[in-house]
Write a protein that holds these residues in place. Structure first.
Motif, short mmCIF file in Angstrom:
data_model
loop_
_atom_site.label_atom_id
_atom_site.label_comp_id
_atom_site.label_asym_id
_atom_site.label_seq_id
_atom_site.Cartn_x
_atom_site.Cartn_y
_atom_site.Cartn_z
N VAL A 13 0.85 -1.19 0.00
CA VAL A 13 0.00 0.00 0.00
C VAL A 13 0.89 1.24 0.00
N PHE A 14 0.33 2.37 -0.45
CA PHE A 14 1.16 3.55 -0.70
C PHE A 14 2.00 4.01 0.51
N PRO A 15 1.42 4.14 1.71
CA PRO A 15 2.25 4.64 2.82
C PRO A 15 3.46 3.75 3.09
N LYS A 16 3.30 2.46 2.89
CA LYS A 16 4.41 1.53 3.11
C LYS A 16 5.47 1.69 2.02
N ALA A 17 5.01 1.78 0.78
CA ALA A 17 5.95 1.98 -0.33
C ALA A 17 6.68 3.31 -0.17
N ALA A 18 5.94 4.33 0.30
CA ALA A 18 6.54 5.65 0.49
C ALA A 18 7.62 5.59 1.57
N HIS A 19 7.40 4.79 2.59
CA HIS A 19 8.36 4.66 3.69
C HIS A 19 9.73 4.26 3.14
N THR A 20 9.73 3.28 2.24
CA THR A 20 10.98 2.81 1.64
C THR A 20 11.59 3.91 0.76
N LEU A 22 11.14 7.15 0.79
CA LEU A 22 11.57 8.36 1.50
C LEU A 22 12.94 8.17 2.15
N ALA A 23 13.29 6.92 2.43
CA ALA A 23 14.58 6.64 3.07
C ALA A 23 15.73 6.64 2.06
N ASP A 24 15.39 6.68 0.76
CA ASP A 24 16.40 6.59 -0.28
C ASP A 24 16.86 8.00 -0.67
N THR A 25 17.96 8.45 -0.09
CA THR A 25 18.39 9.84 -0.31
C THR A 25 18.79 10.07 -1.76
N GLN A 26 19.39 9.04 -2.39
CA GLN A 26 19.79 9.19 -3.79
C GLN A 26 18.56 9.41 -4.67
N LEU A 27 17.54 8.60 -4.42
CA LEU A 27 16.30 8.71 -5.18
C LEU A 27 15.70 10.10 -5.03
N ARG A 28 15.67 10.57 -3.79
CA ARG A 28 15.04 11.88 -3.55
C ARG A 28 15.83 13.00 -4.20
N ALA A 29 17.16 12.88 -4.18
CA ALA A 29 17.98 13.90 -4.83
C ALA A 29 17.76 13.88 -6.34
N ASN A 30 17.75 12.68 -6.94
CA ASN A 30 17.53 12.56 -8.38
C ASN A 30 16.19 13.17 -8.77
N LEU A 31 15.17 12.86 -7.99
CA LEU A 31 13.82 13.32 -8.31
C LEU A 31 13.68 14.81 -8.15
N ARG A 330 8.63 13.46 -3.57
CA ARG A 330 9.29 12.83 -2.42
C ARG A 330 9.35 11.32 -2.51
N THR A 331 8.35 10.71 -3.14
CA THR A 331 8.28 9.24 -3.09
C THR A 331 8.72 8.57 -4.39
N GLY A 332 8.71 9.32 -5.49
CA GLY A 332 9.01 8.71 -6.77
C GLY A 332 7.81 7.92 -7.27
N GLY A 333 7.94 7.43 -8.51
CA GLY A 333 6.79 6.81 -9.16
C GLY A 333 6.52 5.38 -8.75
N THR B 180 5.29 10.96 4.37
CA THR B 180 5.39 11.84 3.21
C THR B 180 5.06 13.27 3.62
N SER B 181 4.04 13.40 4.46
CA SER B 181 3.65 14.71 4.97
C SER B 181 4.82 15.37 5.70
N THR B 182 5.53 14.59 6.49
CA THR B 182 6.67 15.12 7.24
C THR B 182 7.82 15.52 6.31
N ALA B 183 8.01 14.74 5.24
CA ALA B 183 9.07 15.08 4.29
C ALA B 183 8.77 16.42 3.62
N MET B 184 7.49 16.65 3.32
CA MET B 184 7.10 17.92 2.71
C MET B 184 7.27 19.05 3.72
N LEU B 185 6.90 18.77 4.96
CA LEU B 185 7.04 19.76 6.03
C LEU B 185 8.51 20.14 6.22
#
Lengths: 474, 243
Positions: A13-20, A22-31, A330-333, B180-185
């Motif tokens: 589910v999305f919140p779980k996928a987002a958890h992973t 969000l922890a990927d700093t490289q992914l977030r920087a690329n995005l 923040r989460t990527g696709g 995700t909300s916290t990351a945006m914050l």
């Protein structure tokens, strides 16, 4: 009910996928880098057109007309394609479409097909189906090739490998290509891909394409692209199979004018895309000698039946909504678990999947803060926030009333239904100051703990405004 | 316009958690010559329910809203989000009705209806303004809050980088997708801190609750204060923090 592969099997589910993610700093920087760049470029490309709002409204109107008269236009398209030597196939779902393409490829003696990037074939999992039937599908769009060689999944509609940087791409190429690139210089990488693909183009007998638009009146199919690899696929092989969603129609040739302005500026922030290829049936001695068009439903008719949700079918896959979405950034696709990520994916994927028991699909309409940036940029004015809340209501109906959230919502509605109850609740809350004190609250019990994990909560005031008003003014 | 009869729609959140904001609206509007009433029958616009997927509950709250505010010239809410809910969503829920069209977010009411940008305020602090998403995109309040802030004496207005980016609140989104909300914050807080402002203001206490909650957790010393409280503050009656 058969599973529609529009959502990837086994995705959390999305919140779980987002958890992973969000922890990927490289992914977030690329995005962040990619979306910020394209966001700014799009804004200036759009600002050049004084009639942008009129164009959006025209795009919306044309698509709405198509959706309202889809049966008529589809039959007209079939007639025009057939009259010009093409063969039209109708596919109800992914399985049917995949079987049609597999049979055609086999019939024409191919053990490998070249593909021009196509969302429709990604949606139905065509590559995997062909593979299972012993036929290799080679993606020729550069970003799609990176995803395929990396045994990865796409994360963006237009730039499926947006989550990769060039060092990662070089690694993939080095592993997978016979002549690997020597450095991660973009030109070097592009050259390596070109050499790799050239061999494929020259040997392929069958090509599979998607379609950006199909003109009902003339039977013409249109693909827009940036690299020219698509044009190689569309001209070199003897057999061309196009798979397109039934909503990709426009009535007449003139209607294209609107979309050929809306699409490139919205997607790549260009005034015009570098390659626009159009083919109409077959022409002896020129291009493929056999043309098959597979018209794909796969949940679209069911989506069309939903008055609010159907606007998702206006989508021309420009991806502008992804590039402005703060959640996507923040989460990527891949967190969306579907070939359609981002805001449009959050409303399109659950509708196409059309499976009330699919919890992952049901989590997608909630993957948005409803900030509205997607609606603002959508070239065909899809009111994504409206569709999101509409689909959330559908999720709630499917879940029924016996869960903590539904009970809390019912309790809140009961309190708000009567100002005396509301006031009583406020008084009770103010009493809690005895427990929490007057300062900000650092820790609350569940579900408030989800808030206080990262944010202080305000303490309740000594008296609510309404009590103050009653005391002073009432 | 002489003495328009204005109903304050405090919103459930401000009524319950931020009474000082509602008091500020009353003080400000009365100072500008309005007759202000607070109909005690009001509760909530139903946005919480509607946005989470509970449309039936929202529908009955929309009906309640229409009944409560029927007889007033104007309804003013210190929230772009709730005013947006009323104007954009209530007509579809309970049919178009008079109070729906006469509902305004505070800055809209001041600039468009009362026609003032200088409200005689005094607020000697360095302030940055966050345009909340629903004020910005649903209502299109545009520059109105900034025009009001530029006229406040003593106030140093500093531009917020990436102002139009969502702060990540989003109602139940803040709980359902808390990470995700916290990351945006986090990004919003970094932008606020980069300005060197002492105060971040906005037209919505919901978003401010989120932003100040984060700033308070990090002990940044930057406070979130609703636009209404800044505009109500004068030299005679300056803004004071309430415990």
């Amino acid at each position: 009910m058969g599973r529609n592969p529009v959502t990837w099997l086994g995705s959390p589910v999305f919140p779980k996928a987002a958890h992973t993610a969000l922890a990927d700093t490289q992914l977030r920087a690329n995005l962040r880098k990619a979306t910020t760049t394209i966001r700014d470029k799009r804004a200036s490309a759009v600002a050049e057109l004084a009639d942008w709002e009129e164009l959006r409204r025209a795009g919306e109107a044309i698509k709405d007309d198509v959706l309202a008269n889809l049966d008529t236009y589809l039959l007209r398209l079939e007639e025009s394609v057939t009259a010009r030597g093409g063969v039209v196939h109708w596919a109800r779902d992914a399985e049917e479409a995949n079987r049609i393409v597999l049979d055609l490829a086999r019939e024409h003696g191919a053990d490998e097909v070249v593909k021009v990037k196509s969302m429709a074939t990604a949606e139905i999992g065509l590559n995997e189906a062909l593979e299972a039937g012993g036929i290799r599908a080679v993606e020729t769009d550069l970003a799609e090739l990176i995803v395929q060689l990396g045994r990865d999944r796409p994360s963006h509609i237009l730039v499926p490998a947006i989550h990769r940087n060039r060092a990662e791409i070089r690694e993939i190429f080095r592993r997978e290509m016979s002549e690997a690139p020597v450095s991660d210089d973009p030109r070097e990488l592009a050259e390596a891909a070109r050499r790799h693909l050239r061999r494929k183009f020259l040997s392929a007998r069958v090509a599979v394409s998607g379609a950006n638009f199909a003109v009902a009146d003339t039977g013409s199919i249109v693909v827009v692209e940036s690299e020219g690899n698509g044009r190689m696929c569309l001209t070199l092989p003897q057999t061309l199979i196009t798979v397109m969603g039934i909503e990709k129609l426009v009535p007449s040739w003139r209607d294209l004018e609107v979309f050929l302005q809306l699409l490139p500026r919205s997607s790549t922030a260009e005034r015009m895309n570098p390659y626009t290829s159009v083919w109409t049936g077959v022409t002896p001695g020129d291009g493929p000698s056999r043309f098959h068009l597979v018209l794909l439903d796969n949940g679209r008719t069911a989506t069309l039946a939903d008055e609010v949700g159907r606007q998702a079918l206006r989508c021309i896959r420009c991806s502008a909504c992804l590039n402005v979405c703060p959640v996507y950034e923040r989460t990527g696709g891949q967190a969306y678990g579907s070939v359609y990520p981002g805001p449009i994916g959050a409303i399109l994927a659950p509708q196409l999947a059309d499976d009330p028991s699919d919890e992952q699909a049901a989590s997608l309409p909630y993957a948005s803060s409803l900030c509205g940036a997607c609606y603002e940029v959508c070239p065909v004015r899809i009111n994504i926030p409206q569709a999101l809340t509409h689909l959330r209501a559908k999720v709630v109906r499917n879940k029924g009333g016996r869960n903590p959230e539904a009970l809390a919502m019912a309790a809140a509605a009961w309190v708000f239904a009567d100002p005396r109850r509301f006031e009583a609740a406020q008084r009770a809350g103010s009493l809690s100051r005895l427990l929490t004190g007057a300062g900000p609250i650092g820790r609350l019990p569940w579900p408030g703990s989800k808030w206080t994990a990262t944010r202080d909560a305000p303490s309740l005031p000594k008296e609510s405004f309404r009590l103050w008003w009653r005391r002073n003014r009432g | 316009m002489s003495n328009p009869r204005v109903a304050l729609f405090a919103t459930c959140l401000t009524d319950t958690l931020y009474p000082e904001t509602a008091k500020a609206v009353v003080r400000l509007l009365e100072r500008l010559g309005c007759t202000v009433d607070f109909p005690l029958e009001q509760t909530c616009c139903g946005q919480l329910h509607f946005n989470t997927g509970y449309a039936d509950e929202a529908r009955s709250l929309a009906h309640r809203y229409a009944e409560v505010f029927e007889g007033y010239d104007y309804v003013v809410a210190p929230s772009g989000s709730c005013a947006g809910m009323v104007r954009e969503t209530h007509p579809g829920l309970c049919g178009s009705s008079v109070p729906v069209e006469r509902t305004f977010e505070l800055s809209e009411f001041l600039v468009d209806v009362l026609g003032v940008t200088d409200v005689g305020a005094y607020f000697p602090h360095r302030v940055t303004y966050h345009p909340t998403c629903h004020s910005l995109r649903m209502l299109g309040v545009g520059e109105k809050p900034l025009r009001l802030l530029r006229q406040v004496r003593g106030l140093e207005l500093v531009e917020l980088p990436q102002a139009e980016q969502c702060c990540g609140f989003g109602g139940t989104f803040a709980l359902k997708n808390a990470e995700t909300s916290t990351a945006m914050l986090a990004d919003k807080m970094r932008c606020v801190q980069d300005t060197g402002a002492q105060v971040v203001t906005a037209g919505d206490n919901s978003c401010l609750m989120h932003i100040s909650g984060g700033l308070s957790r990090l002990r940044t010393g930057v406070r979130g204060i609703h636009l209404a409280e800044i505009l109500a503050s004068t030299e005679e009656q300056p803004w004071v923090a309430t415990p």
